[in-house]
Design an enzyme around this catalytic site. Structure first.
Site, PDB file in Angstrom:
ATOM      1  N   GLN A 109      95.989  10.177  24.705  1.00 23.67           N
ATOM      2  CA  GLN A 109      95.308  11.200  25.494  1.00 23.67           C
ATOM      3  C   GLN A 109      95.439  12.557  24.802  1.00 23.67           C
ATOM      4  O   GLN A 109      94.908  13.548  25.275  1.00 23.67           O
ATOM      5  CB  GLN A 109      95.938  11.284  26.890  1.00 23.67           C
ATOM      6  CG  GLN A 109      95.931   9.958  27.629  1.00 23.67           C
ATOM      7  CD  GLN A 109      96.791   9.990  28.887  1.00 23.67           C
ATOM      8  OE1 GLN A 109      96.392  10.524  29.917  1.00 23.67           O
ATOM      9  NE2 GLN A 109      97.984   9.453  28.803  1.00 23.67           N
ATOM     10  N   ASN A 110      96.186  12.596  23.702  1.00 21.44           N
ATOM     11  CA  ASN A 110      96.437  13.868  23.027  1.00 21.44           C
ATOM     12  C   ASN A 110      95.262  14.243  22.123  1.00 21.44           C
ATOM     13  O   ASN A 110      94.624  13.378  21.537  1.00 21.44           O
ATOM     14  CB  ASN A 110      97.733  13.792  22.218  1.00 21.44           C
ATOM     15  CG  ASN A 110      98.933  13.561  23.114  1.00 21.44           C
ATOM     16  OD1 ASN A 110      98.886  13.870  24.294  1.00 21.44           O
ATOM     17  ND2 ASN A 110     100.003  13.013  22.558  1.00 21.44           N
ATOM     18  N   ASP A 112      95.710  16.565  19.625  1.00 20.71           N
ATOM     19  CA  ASP A 112      96.294  17.301  18.504  1.00 20.71           C
ATOM     20  C   ASP A 112      96.200  16.584  17.159  1.00 20.71           C
ATOM     21  O   ASP A 112      96.546  17.156  16.124  1.00 20.71           O
ATOM     22  CB  ASP A 112      97.757  17.642  18.806  1.00 20.71           C
ATOM     23  CG  ASP A 112      98.548  16.422  19.284  1.00 20.71           C
ATOM     24  OD1 ASP A 112      98.424  15.355  18.658  1.00 20.71           O
ATOM     25  OD2 ASP A 112      99.279  16.545  20.287  1.00 20.71           O
ATOM     26  N   HIS A 127      90.584  11.392  24.646  1.00 24.08           N
ATOM     27  CA  HIS A 127      90.210  12.725  25.120  1.00 24.08           C
ATOM     28  C   HIS A 127      89.668  13.585  23.985  1.00 24.08           C
ATOM     29  O   HIS A 127      89.603  14.809  24.090  1.00 24.08           O
ATOM     30  CB  HIS A 127      91.407  13.430  25.785  1.00 24.08           C
ATOM     31  CG  HIS A 127      91.802  12.798  27.093  1.00 24.08           C
ATOM     32  ND1 HIS A 127      92.900  13.205  27.812  1.00 24.08           N
ATOM     33  CD2 HIS A 127      91.241  11.793  27.809  1.00 24.08           C
ATOM     34  CE1 HIS A 127      92.990  12.462  28.918  1.00 24.08           C
ATOM     35  NE2 HIS A 127      92.001  11.596  28.936  1.00 24.08           N
ATOM     36  N   CYS A 135      78.599  21.959  16.389  1.00 28.97           N
ATOM     37  CA  CYS A 135      77.665  23.028  16.744  1.00 28.97           C
ATOM     38  C   CYS A 135      76.848  22.610  17.968  1.00 28.97           C
ATOM     39  O   CYS A 135      76.321  21.491  18.027  1.00 28.97           O
ATOM     40  CB  CYS A 135      76.733  23.321  15.568  1.00 28.97           C
ATOM     41  SG  CYS A 135      75.463  24.526  15.999  1.00 28.97           S
ATOM     42  N   CYS A 138      72.831  22.672  16.318  1.00 27.69           N
ATOM     43  CA  CYS A 138      72.326  21.698  15.338  1.00 27.69           C
ATOM     44  C   CYS A 138      73.245  20.488  15.178  1.00 27.69           C
ATOM     45  O   CYS A 138      72.967  19.608  14.369  1.00 27.69           O
ATOM     46  CB  CYS A 138      72.119  22.377  13.986  1.00 27.69           C
ATOM     47  SG  CYS A 138      73.655  22.835  13.151  1.00 27.69           S
ATOM     48  N   CYS A 160      78.359  28.559  14.191  1.00 23.65           N
ATOM     49  CA  CYS A 160      77.803  27.718  13.131  1.00 23.65           C
ATOM     50  C   CYS A 160      77.368  28.570  11.933  1.00 23.65           C
ATOM     51  O   CYS A 160      76.723  29.611  12.102  1.00 23.65           O
ATOM     52  CB  CYS A 160      76.609  26.940  13.679  1.00 23.65           C
ATOM     53  SG  CYS A 160      75.857  25.820  12.485  1.00 23.65           S
ATOM     54  N   CYS A 163      73.168  27.793  11.916  1.00 18.86           N
ATOM     55  CA  CYS A 163      72.239  28.241  12.956  1.00 18.86           C
ATOM     56  C   CYS A 163      72.849  29.293  13.887  1.00 18.86           C
ATOM     57  O   CYS A 163      72.194  29.734  14.846  1.00 18.86           O
ATOM     58  CB  CYS A 163      71.726  27.051  13.767  1.00 18.86           C
ATOM     59  SG  CYS A 163      72.922  26.385  14.927  1.00 18.86           S
ATOM     60  N   GLY A 200     105.521   8.681  26.762  1.00 15.47           N
ATOM     61  CA  GLY A 200     105.288  10.118  26.829  1.00 15.47           C
ATOM     62  C   GLY A 200     104.080  10.498  27.652  1.00 15.47           C
ATOM     63  O   GLY A 200     103.388  11.469  27.355  1.00 15.47           O
TER      64      GLY A 200
HETATM   65 ZN    ZN Z   1      74.410  24.857  14.035  1.00 11.59          ZN
END
Ligand code: ZN
Length: 258
Positions: A109-110, A112, A127, A135, A138, A160, A163, A200
């Site tokens: 579920q982390n 990182d 997750h 972006c 685009c 971005c 764009c 954990g």
């Molecule tokens: Zn873009």
């Protein structure tokens, strides 16, 4: 929980035996897996990340769309923690077990990316991940590292290069669907395993919290290693109220010693 060291070692040996004798072992991890790396649980009270805003109020798709400054203000301290964090000994222990063929998948579920950075290969990040940004105009995908210094130090919201639209971290926000293909793999792995190790996580966030039910309903063994109780402790074969960094490396040593 009060536990004699004798009792703890017996439990560790039993878990190691489960791992050695199972055909398909899945590990489900959550925030408690990364707290030893210095990343606070952003959902828990007192983490410092929770006190200013309720995550549900800021880490949501609607806030990102309508008030991105507020969203990125909330994200900044978490991003800073993640930027400074490294995998801990529990991450590396899982990598050792996977390399030796004892773990088939890690469902986390982390956001990182620490399991992957520790070298684990088969990781389902249900997750999403903070390692990349996409972006909103685009759909070009960027590495977060490219924008991290500016974002953390000068508060610059990532845009971005092509764009100029705002970039969204590839994490799953409140009100957003889980990434369907990864989620289906995590569900299938949970149904097919014969040992699930929950490590954990207090199993408070659905639908991930429901994965252990799929495992035990299919007669898999269940081991839970977490600082605090979970709703499914009653159905577990072994429950250890311990920090993952204290016991998982010992379990890995025990599995790999022969
Ligand atoms: Zn873009």
């Amino acid at each position: 929980m009060t536990q004699t060291s004798q009792g703890l070692f017996e439990a560790i040996r039993s878990i190691a035996r489960f791992i050695r004798t199972s055909n398909k072992v899945i590990v489900l991890t959550g925030a408690g897996f990364s707290t030893p790396s210095g990343i606070p649980d952003f959902r828990s009270e007192g983490s410092g990340l929770w006190t200013r805003f309720l995550p549900m109020e800021v880490a949501s798709l609607s806030i990102f769309r309508h008030n991105p400054e507020k969203f990125f203000d909330w994200l900044r301290p978490l991003a800073s923690h993640m930027d400074n964090a490294n995998p801990n000994i529990a991450h590396y222990a899982l990598t050792r077990l996977e390399k030796a063929g004892f773990i088939q998948a890690i469902v986390t579920q982390n956001i990182d990316g620490l399991h992957t950075r520790a070298g684990s290969q088969n990781v389902y990040e249900v997750h999403g991940t903070f390692n990349t940004l996409t972006c909103t105009g685009c759909y070009h995908q960027y590495k977060s590292a490219e924008f991290l210094d500016d974002f953390i130090n000068s508060g610059k919201i990532p845009h971005c290069n092509d764009c100029s639209r705002i970039l969204k971290p590839d994490v799953i926000l409140f009100e957003e669907q889980l990434p369907i293909r990864i989620w289906q793999k995590a569900e299938a792995a949970s149904r097919e395993c014969d040992l699930m190790i929950v490590a954990g996580t207090s199993l408070e966030v659905m639908p991930s919290a429901g994965l252990p039910v799929k495992a035990v309903d299919n007669k898999a063994r269940l081991v839970i290693i977490n600082n605090t109780p979970t709703y499914i402790d009653v159905r577990a074969d072994i429950v250890l109220y311990e920090n993952v960094a204290d016991v998982i490396p010992v379990i890995a040593d025990e599995v790999l010693k022969e």
